[in-house]
Design a protein around this motif. Structure first.
Motif, mmCIF file in Angstrom:
data_model
loop_
_atom_site.group_PDB
_atom_site.id
_atom_site.type_symbol
_atom_site.label_atom_id
_atom_site.label_comp_id
_atom_site.label_asym_id
_atom_site.label_seq_id
_atom_site.Cartn_x
_atom_site.Cartn_y
_atom_site.Cartn_z
ATOM 1 N N ILE A 82 37.384 30.468 14.227
ATOM 2 C CA ILE A 82 37.280 31.803 13.535
ATOM 3 C C ILE A 82 38.117 32.690 14.278
ATOM 4 C CG2 ILE A 82 34.829 31.357 13.068
ATOM 5 C CD1 ILE A 82 34.081 32.882 15.582
ATOM 6 N N SER A 83 38.488 33.467 13.502
ATOM 7 C CA SER A 83 39.433 34.845 14.107
ATOM 8 C C SER A 83 38.800 35.967 14.772
ATOM 9 C CB SER A 83 40.154 35.314 12.765
ATOM 10 O OG SER A 83 39.298 36.174 11.887
ATOM 11 N N LEU A 84 39.663 36.927 15.407
ATOM 12 C CA LEU A 84 39.059 37.780 16.009
ATOM 13 C C LEU A 84 38.124 38.713 14.997
ATOM 14 C CD1 LEU A 84 41.758 39.108 18.465
ATOM 15 C CD2 LEU A 84 39.437 38.303 19.209
ATOM 16 N N SER A 85 38.683 38.813 13.981
ATOM 17 C CA SER A 85 38.014 39.739 12.743
ATOM 18 C C SER A 85 36.672 38.936 12.570
ATOM 19 C CB SER A 85 38.674 39.835 11.562
ATOM 20 O OG SER A 85 40.039 40.432 11.805
ATOM 21 N N GLN A 86 36.633 37.662 12.379
ATOM 22 C CA GLN A 86 35.608 36.981 12.019
ATOM 23 C C GLN A 86 34.207 37.230 13.112
ATOM 24 O OE1 GLN A 86 37.532 33.533 11.074
ATOM 25 N NE2 GLN A 86 36.757 33.359 8.799
ATOM 26 N N LEU A 87 35.140 37.039 14.471
ATOM 27 C CA LEU A 87 33.822 37.255 15.614
ATOM 28 C C LEU A 87 33.458 38.586 15.785
ATOM 29 C CD1 LEU A 87 32.795 36.095 17.960
ATOM 30 C CD2 LEU A 87 34.783 36.326 19.468
ATOM 31 N N ALA A 88 34.381 39.743 15.375
ATOM 32 C CA ALA A 88 33.883 40.916 15.433
ATOM 33 C C ALA A 88 32.958 41.206 14.348
ATOM 34 C CB ALA A 88 35.081 41.894 15.033
ATOM 35 N N GLU A 89 33.093 40.539 13.100
ATOM 36 C CA GLU A 89 31.956 40.508 12.124
ATOM 37 C C GLU A 89 30.743 39.874 12.566
ATOM 38 O OE1 GLU A 89 31.325 38.905 7.692
ATOM 39 O OE2 GLU A 89 33.158 39.977 8.019
ATOM 40 N N ARG A 90 30.797 38.806 13.070
ATOM 41 C CA ARG A 90 29.765 37.980 13.660
ATOM 42 C C ARG A 90 28.690 38.471 14.688
ATOM 43 N NH1 ARG A 90 31.441 31.679 13.110
ATOM 44 N NH2 ARG A 90 31.924 31.956 10.910
ATOM 45 N N SER A 91 29.443 39.333 15.613
ATOM 46 C CA SER A 91 28.980 39.811 16.963
ATOM 47 C C SER A 91 28.736 41.254 16.663
ATOM 48 C CB SER A 91 30.109 39.564 18.105
ATOM 49 O OG SER A 91 31.271 40.386 17.889
ATOM 50 N N GLY A 92 29.339 42.049 16.118
ATOM 51 C CA GLY A 92 29.081 43.620 15.802
ATOM 52 C C GLY A 92 29.923 44.385 16.951
ATOM 53 N N VAL A 93 30.837 43.592 17.596
ATOM 54 C CA VAL A 93 31.599 44.325 18.697
ATOM 55 C C VAL A 93 33.035 44.308 17.971
ATOM 56 C CG1 VAL A 93 32.884 43.678 20.715
ATOM 57 C CG2 VAL A 93 30.522 42.649 20.512
ATOM 58 N N ALA A 94 33.510 45.590 18.272
ATOM 59 C CA ALA A 94 34.675 45.939 17.612
ATOM 60 C C ALA A 94 35.946 44.921 18.076
ATOM 61 C CB ALA A 94 35.271 47.533 18.000
ATOM 62 N N LYS A 95 36.750 44.679 16.904
ATOM 63 C CA LYS A 95 37.993 43.839 17.164
ATOM 64 C C LYS A 95 38.764 44.182 18.235
ATOM 65 C CE LYS A 95 41.905 41.922 14.616
ATOM 66 N NZ LYS A 95 42.472 41.996 13.256
ATOM 67 N N ALA A 96 38.989 45.255 18.319
ATOM 68 C CA ALA A 96 39.772 45.916 19.633
ATOM 69 C C ALA A 96 39.459 45.763 20.939
ATOM 70 C CB ALA A 96 40.030 47.498 19.327
#
Length: 191
Positions: free
Chosen positions: A21-35
């Motif tokens: 998974i990409s950083l964007s996908q992890l951000a979406e799954r976790s609710g943590v900002a991509k930055a």
């Protein structure tokens, strides 16, 4: 950053990449900002406990797993007869190793099926699979309706997300090695 920060960064990156998974996908799954995730992976921030819990949940691991030092690829030996006992009326066996590889839980079993015995296994959950290596004896294995007979040295693999059966063929016990793969979350790792 401390060594703990470096371990966290390496573990998050390795778990994310092994899950594909990409950083964007992890951000979406976790609710943590991509930055924020970017900063965590590059050791540019000290994340809060809430952030670490959200990342761990999204990756399907415990929070402590994010902070554990990776093994140094040390030799691990499981002696004959050791492991978690999974014996039942039809077979004697042990789970020799249970580990998470990427998004898959892998279990390695050693089992000896008694002559004249058969065992039916229910589905092990979506995407579960069994890989069977026969050491001695003969055994019929596989999903009901499409099983096959294996002899010493044979290997078979089949989906274990449906009912499947083990039936000893002949008058000798059948000794097998089984590698089970489960989608993460379908089965808990034995303690």
């Amino acid at each position: 950053m401390t060594d703990l920060g470096a371990t966290l960064a390496a573990n998050v990156r390795a778990l994310r990449e092994s899950a594909g998974i990409s950083l964007s996908q992890l951000a979406e799954r976790s609710g943590v900002a991509k930055a924020t995730l970017f900063k965590v992976e590059r050791q540019h921030t000290n994340p809060t406990l809430d952030t670490m819990v959200a990342i761990a949940d999204a990756l399907g691991v415990t929070t402590t797993a994010l902070l554990e030092q990776p093994a140094d690829n040390e030799l691990e030996i499981v002696r004959a007869g050791e492991g978690v006992d999974i014996s039942d009326f039809a077979s004697k066996g042990q789970i020799l190793k249970s580990m998470v590889v990427g998004s898959v839980l892998v279990e390695i079993h050693h089992q000896v099926f008694s002559p004249g015995m058969a065992e039916t296994s229910a589905s092990h959950g979506p995407l579960a699979r069994e890989h069977v290596f026969v050491r001695s004896g003969s055994i019929e294995v596989g999903p009901i309706g499409s099983a096959g007979v294996l002899k010493p040295g044979d290997y078979a693999t089949y989906p274990a997300d449906r009912t499947h059966r083990w039936t000893v063929v002949g008058q000798r016990k059948a000794e097998v090695w089984i590698v089970h793969t489960f989608a993460r979350g379908q089965r808990d790792v034995p303690q």
